[in-house]
Design a protein around this motif. Structure first.
Motif, mmCIF file in Angstrom:
data_model
loop_
_atom_site.group_PDB
_atom_site.id
_atom_site.type_symbol
_atom_site.label_atom_id
_atom_site.label_comp_id
_atom_site.label_asym_id
_atom_site.label_seq_id
_atom_site.Cartn_x
_atom_site.Cartn_y
_atom_site.Cartn_z
ATOM 1 N N ASP A 53 37.276 -32.368 42.114
ATOM 2 C CA ASP A 53 37.300 -32.470 43.573
ATOM 3 C C ASP A 53 36.641 -31.281 44.244
ATOM 4 O O ASP A 53 36.862 -31.029 45.440
ATOM 5 C CB ASP A 53 38.742 -32.598 44.057
ATOM 6 C CG ASP A 53 39.615 -31.431 43.573
ATOM 7 O OD1 ASP A 53 39.125 -30.694 42.691
ATOM 8 O OD2 ASP A 53 40.748 -31.290 44.065
ATOM 9 N N ILE A 55 33.705 -29.137 46.017
ATOM 10 C CA ILE A 55 32.729 -29.551 47.040
ATOM 11 C C ILE A 55 31.343 -29.787 46.436
ATOM 12 O O ILE A 55 30.684 -30.795 46.765
ATOM 13 C CB ILE A 55 32.682 -28.501 48.165
ATOM 14 C CG1 ILE A 55 34.038 -28.447 48.882
ATOM 15 C CG2 ILE A 55 31.562 -28.811 49.151
ATOM 16 C CD1 ILE A 55 34.119 -27.381 49.949
ATOM 17 N N ILE A 57 30.602 -30.855 43.464
ATOM 18 C CA ILE A 57 30.663 -32.100 42.699
ATOM 19 C C ILE A 57 30.652 -33.286 43.649
ATOM 20 O O ILE A 57 29.968 -34.300 43.419
ATOM 21 C CB ILE A 57 31.913 -32.113 41.799
ATOM 22 C CG1 ILE A 57 31.847 -30.962 40.786
ATOM 23 C CG2 ILE A 57 32.028 -33.433 41.086
ATOM 24 C CD1 ILE A 57 30.678 -31.032 39.854
ATOM 25 N N LYS A 58 31.442 -33.219 44.704
ATOM 26 C CA LYS A 58 31.465 -34.315 45.680
ATOM 27 C C LYS A 58 30.096 -34.489 46.336
ATOM 28 O O LYS A 58 29.642 -35.614 46.577
ATOM 29 C CB LYS A 58 32.536 -34.036 46.723
ATOM 30 C CG LYS A 58 33.967 -34.155 46.203
ATOM 31 C CD LYS A 58 34.964 -33.964 47.326
ATOM 32 C CE LYS A 58 36.406 -34.146 46.808
ATOM 33 N NZ LYS A 58 37.398 -33.985 47.907
ATOM 34 N N THR A 59 29.414 -33.398 46.637
ATOM 35 C CA THR A 59 28.076 -33.481 47.250
ATOM 36 C C THR A 59 27.069 -34.140 46.297
ATOM 37 O O THR A 59 26.261 -34.982 46.701
ATOM 38 C CB THR A 59 27.597 -32.081 47.625
ATOM 39 O OG1 THR A 59 28.557 -31.459 48.486
ATOM 40 C CG2 THR A 59 26.261 -32.139 48.332
ATOM 41 N N LYS A 61 27.770 -36.263 43.848
ATOM 42 C CA LYS A 61 28.095 -37.685 43.723
ATOM 43 C C LYS A 61 27.626 -38.469 44.940
ATOM 44 O O LYS A 61 27.109 -39.588 44.827
ATOM 45 C CB LYS A 61 29.593 -37.849 43.525
ATOM 46 C CG LYS A 61 30.098 -37.411 42.152
ATOM 47 C CD LYS A 61 31.591 -37.668 42.017
ATOM 48 C CE LYS A 61 32.088 -37.287 40.630
ATOM 49 N NZ LYS A 61 33.545 -37.538 40.462
ATOM 50 N N ALA A 62 27.831 -37.888 46.129
ATOM 51 C CA ALA A 62 27.398 -38.577 47.345
ATOM 52 C C ALA A 62 25.885 -38.737 47.377
ATOM 53 O O ALA A 62 25.350 -39.797 47.753
ATOM 54 C CB ALA A 62 27.887 -37.805 48.577
ATOM 55 N N ASP A 65 24.956 -41.543 44.956
ATOM 56 C CA ASP A 65 25.254 -42.871 45.481
ATOM 57 C C ASP A 65 24.263 -43.282 46.560
ATOM 58 O O ASP A 65 23.889 -44.459 46.674
ATOM 59 C CB ASP A 65 26.684 -42.895 46.039
ATOM 60 C CG ASP A 65 27.726 -42.685 44.940
ATOM 61 O OD1 ASP A 65 27.369 -42.918 43.765
ATOM 62 O OD2 ASP A 65 28.860 -42.273 45.263
#
Length: 248
Positions: A53, A55, A57-59, A61-62, A65
């Protein structure tokens, strides 16, 4: 003499807080590669903790996608059939009008009726225009104009083949000129050749001595009893001093 000086040199002490010593230490620390990478080496020894979780990693993944073609078209696939407002595309007036306009603009459908009607035309086989076209085609046809001969296959030991080869050898340029081989290397004088004879004839025609005859070469005999000769003799006798006493 130098023993006291050498001993004195060993007893010199420099204070560690002098400006020169402090400047030298600061310069050594600035140019030291070990001190430059010290913080990075200590950070590597501690390791790292990358949570799912986080930041970054989330960036990532986004971004993946968003760049994915499947995710990009997922919303569009879900919304299909919800914004038309009709059970099918054929019942939608706008789509039907667009399909009709596309069909009218289609060249294949536009010429379909014309292409179908072309095959329904019947012309009598004995029409004058058809006969004239057939005769013209016969005249300009390369197949009817040229009659290709049959490619016969003959045995090499047949008499006609042997005779044909002999005829070909007689007509051959090599065989025709073979009798001149013995003339190669033989000397030849130009005297009597066509060019030499022609040059001599041209020289004789242009020779002034042969073209003109001199007066002293001509044989001339005057007449002794002609009136002018007799008169000339008489005048000469009258005027002559030698013959004048004799005439008196």
């Amino acid at each position: 003499y130098t023993e006291a000086w050498d001993a004195d040199k060993k007893s010199i002490h420099v204070m560690p807080d002098t400006p020169d010593i402090l400047l030298a230490k600061a310069n050594a620390a600035n140019v030291s590669h070990k001190l430059y990478v010290k913080a990075w080496e200590e950070a590597k020894k501690k390791g790292y903790d990358m949570r799912a979780d986080a930041i970054p990693i989330k960036t990532a993944k986004a971004s993946r996608d968003i760049a994915s073609d499947y995710k990009y078209k997922e919303t569009h696939e879900k919304e299909k059939g919800h914004y038309i407002g009709c059970p099918s595309a054929k019942e939608d007036p706008k789509l039907a009008w667009a399909a009709r306009a596309m069909a009218l603009q289609n060249e294949r459908l536009y010429k379909k009726a014309y292409n179908d009607s072309k095959t329904q035309i019947h012309i009598p086989v004995d029409a004058m225009s058809v006969q004239a076209a057939k005769e013209c085609q016969t005249l300009v046809s390369d197949i009817d104009y040229r009659q290709y001969l049959h490619q016969w296959t003959c045995l090499p030991d047949q008499n006609d083949v042997i005779h044909a080869r002999q005829a070909y050898d007689l007509q051959s340029d090599n065989v025709y000129k073979s009798d001149l081989e013995w003339l190669r290397g033989i000397g030849w004088l130009t005297e009597g050749s066509v060019d030499v004879v022609k040059a001599k004839k041209a020289q004789e025609l242009l020779n002034d001595r042969l073209y003109r005859t001199r007066p002293e070469q001509l044989k001339f005999t005057s007449i002794t009893d002609s009136p002018d000769v007799v008169l000339a003799k008489t005048n000469a006798m009258q005027l002559s001093d030698v013959s004048s006493p004799l005439t008196w």
